[in-house]
Design a protein around this motif. Structure first.
Motif, PDB file in Angstrom:
ATOM      1  N   ILE A   1       0.864  -1.168   0.000  1.00  0.00           N
ATOM      2  CA  ILE A   1       0.000   0.000   0.000  1.00  0.00           C
ATOM      3  C   ILE A   1       0.905   1.223   0.000  1.00  0.00           C
ATOM      4  O   ILE A   1       1.854   1.306   0.794  1.00  0.00           O
ATOM      5  N   VAL A   2       0.619   2.160  -0.895  1.00  0.00           N
ATOM      6  CA  VAL A   2       1.367   3.425  -0.909  1.00  0.00           C
ATOM      7  C   VAL A   2       0.355   4.562  -0.819  1.00  0.00           C
ATOM      8  O   VAL A   2      -0.575   4.643  -1.625  1.00  0.00           O
ATOM      9  N   ASN A   3       0.536   5.416   0.173  1.00  0.00           N
ATOM     10  CA  ASN A   3      -0.354   6.548   0.381  1.00  0.00           C
ATOM     11  C   ASN A   3       0.311   7.836  -0.089  1.00  0.00           C
ATOM     12  O   ASN A   3       1.508   8.034   0.132  1.00  0.00           O
ATOM     13  N   THR A   4      -0.453   8.695  -0.728  1.00  0.00           N
ATOM     14  CA  THR A   4       0.074   9.983  -1.158  1.00  0.00           C
ATOM     15  C   THR A   4      -0.128  11.002  -0.047  1.00  0.00           C
ATOM     16  O   THR A   4      -1.260  11.364   0.282  1.00  0.00           O
ATOM     17  N   GLY A   5       0.987  11.420   0.538  1.00  0.00           N
ATOM     18  CA  GLY A   5       0.954  12.452   1.563  1.00  0.00           C
ATOM     19  C   GLY A   5       1.238  13.807   0.951  1.00  0.00           C
ATOM     20  O   GLY A   5       0.743  14.141  -0.126  1.00  0.00           O
ATOM     21  N   SER A   6       2.083  14.587   1.608  1.00  0.00           N
ATOM     22  CA  SER A   6       2.430  15.914   1.110  1.00  0.00           C
ATOM     23  C   SER A   6       3.531  16.504   1.967  1.00  0.00           C
ATOM     24  O   SER A   6       3.665  16.168   3.153  1.00  0.00           O
ATOM     25  N   ILE A   7       4.309  17.398   1.402  1.00  0.00           N
ATOM     26  CA  ILE A   7       5.247  18.194   2.181  1.00  0.00           C
ATOM     27  C   ILE A   7       4.520  18.930   3.307  1.00  0.00           C
ATOM     28  O   ILE A   7       5.092  19.224   4.356  1.00  0.00           O
TER      29      ILE A   7
ATOM     30  N   ARG B   1       3.083  -4.434   3.128  1.00  0.00           N
ATOM     31  CA  ARG B   1       3.920  -3.266   3.394  1.00  0.00           C
ATOM     32  C   ARG B   1       3.103  -1.991   3.165  1.00  0.00           C
ATOM     33  O   ARG B   1       2.315  -1.914   2.227  1.00  0.00           O
ATOM     34  N   VAL B   2       3.322  -0.983   4.016  1.00  0.00           N
ATOM     35  CA  VAL B   2       2.588   0.280   3.896  1.00  0.00           C
ATOM     36  C   VAL B   2       3.584   1.431   3.994  1.00  0.00           C
ATOM     37  O   VAL B   2       4.337   1.533   4.981  1.00  0.00           O
ATOM     38  N   ASN B   3       3.588   2.274   2.988  1.00  0.00           N
ATOM     39  CA  ASN B   3       4.504   3.411   2.942  1.00  0.00           C
ATOM     40  C   ASN B   3       3.792   4.640   2.401  1.00  0.00           C
ATOM     41  O   ASN B   3       2.636   4.577   1.982  1.00  0.00           O
ATOM     42  N   CYS B   4       4.514   5.754   2.394  1.00  0.00           N
ATOM     43  CA  CYS B   4       3.924   7.029   2.019  1.00  0.00           C
ATOM     44  C   CYS B   4       4.924   7.831   1.193  1.00  0.00           C
ATOM     45  O   CYS B   4       6.135   7.731   1.410  1.00  0.00           O
ATOM     46  N   VAL B   5       4.421   8.613   0.244  1.00  0.00           N
ATOM     47  CA  VAL B   5       5.260   9.510  -0.525  1.00  0.00           C
ATOM     48  C   VAL B   5       4.782  10.942  -0.280  1.00  0.00           C
ATOM     49  O   VAL B   5       3.580  11.204  -0.217  1.00  0.00           O
ATOM     50  N   HIS B   6       5.746  11.856  -0.091  1.00  0.00           N
ATOM     51  CA  HIS B   6       5.410  13.252   0.184  1.00  0.00           C
ATOM     52  C   HIS B   6       5.864  14.142  -0.972  1.00  0.00           C
ATOM     53  O   HIS B   6       7.028  14.545  -1.033  1.00  0.00           O
ATOM     54  N   PRO B   7       4.978  14.469  -1.896  1.00  0.00           N
ATOM     55  CA  PRO B   7       5.365  15.398  -2.956  1.00  0.00           C
ATOM     56  C   PRO B   7       5.503  16.817  -2.420  1.00  0.00           C
ATOM     57  O   PRO B   7       4.769  17.233  -1.509  1.00  0.00           O
TER      58      PRO B   7
END
Length: 251
Positions: free
Chosen positions: A128-134, A170-176
């Motif tokens: 799982i990949v979640n879209t976060g943010s700066i 697996r669960v992670n996040c990306v911060h654009p």
């Protein structure tokens, strides 16, 4: 040599435009079969399974996940990317707007993940990949509500990673950082001086430009890839150094 996502099925919420569409295309290029879940799927990338879905409606989300399973009988990767923006200080938005934004940005993630968990538990390469943010990690002016929603996404990512590690998920996040997307484009159009506002947003990021959707998609692909088996409960910032760097002024 086989592509890294060969044989895997991915679902991307908000995947018909902007960062979501770039993610869908990147996963397709890597060999995945990709379903795009969105309110308007008319612009879904070619080669994807376009599934109309409203992440604020549990029945709609479950029906969309069922549609993916009917098509491919598996689901290995979920990218929780659907989101909406918000501007203003903590005093500027009424309760109704807080509920609306959190319903999409946070509870939309909850609904999609909840519906997908049974299939993910059966996958040998579940991610799982979640879209976060700066905005989740840096204090930005006029972004109180949006920051709160994305801060919650980051905290939830870590909690989910802890809860589901033993199940092989697996669960992670990306911060654009500030990305060159249609949403940012609409914000710039509303500015008194769009060119000056764009220049200010570019200057805010140490590398001096907006982040591209494709750059965010590449980070998502890394986190979703079965080659990243030991990466979970973490986040990757794609922000031109905005979060971590403190550069001296030029001149």
């Amino acid at each position: 040599m086989a592509a890294e996502f060969d044989g895997l099925v991915a679902a991307v919420t908000g995947g018909a435009s902007g960062i979501g569409a770039a993610i869908a295309r990147r996963l397709l290029t890597g060999g995945a079969r990709v379903a795009v879940l969105d309110l308007d799927v008319s612009t879904a990338p070619e080669g994807t399974l376009a599934v109309k879905a409203d992440v604020t409606d549990d029945t709609s989300v479950r029906a969309a996940v069922d549609r993916v399973l009917e098509e491919w009988d598996r689901l290995d990767i979920v990218v929780n990317n659907a989101g909406i923006g918000a501007q203003g200080t903590v005093a500027d938005n009424p309760d109704q707007e807080w509920h609306r934004v959190l319903d999409v940005n946070l509870l939309g993630l909850v609904r999609t993940t909840r519906a997908a968990l049974p299939a993910l538990r059966r996958s040998p390469s579940a991610a799982i990949v979640n879209t976060g943010s700066i905005a989740a990690t840096a204090g930005l002016p006029q972004r109180a509500l949006y920051s709160a929603s994305k801060g919650a996404v980051l905290a939830l990512t870590r909690a989910m990673a802890a809860d589901h590690l033993a199940e092989g998920i697996r669960v992670n996040c990306v911060h654009p950082g500030t990305a060159d997307t249609p949403w940012v484009g609409r914000l710039l159009e509303k500015a008194d001086d769009p060119a000056a506002e764009r220049a200010a947003l570019e200057a805010r990021q140490p590398h001096g430009r907006l982040v591209s959707a494709d750059e965010v998609a590449d980070a998502v692909a890394y986190l979703a890839s079965p080659l990243s088996r030991s990466t979970t409960g973490t986040s990757i910032s794609v922000d031109g150094g905005m979060q971590e760097l403190r550069l001296r002024p030029k001149g």
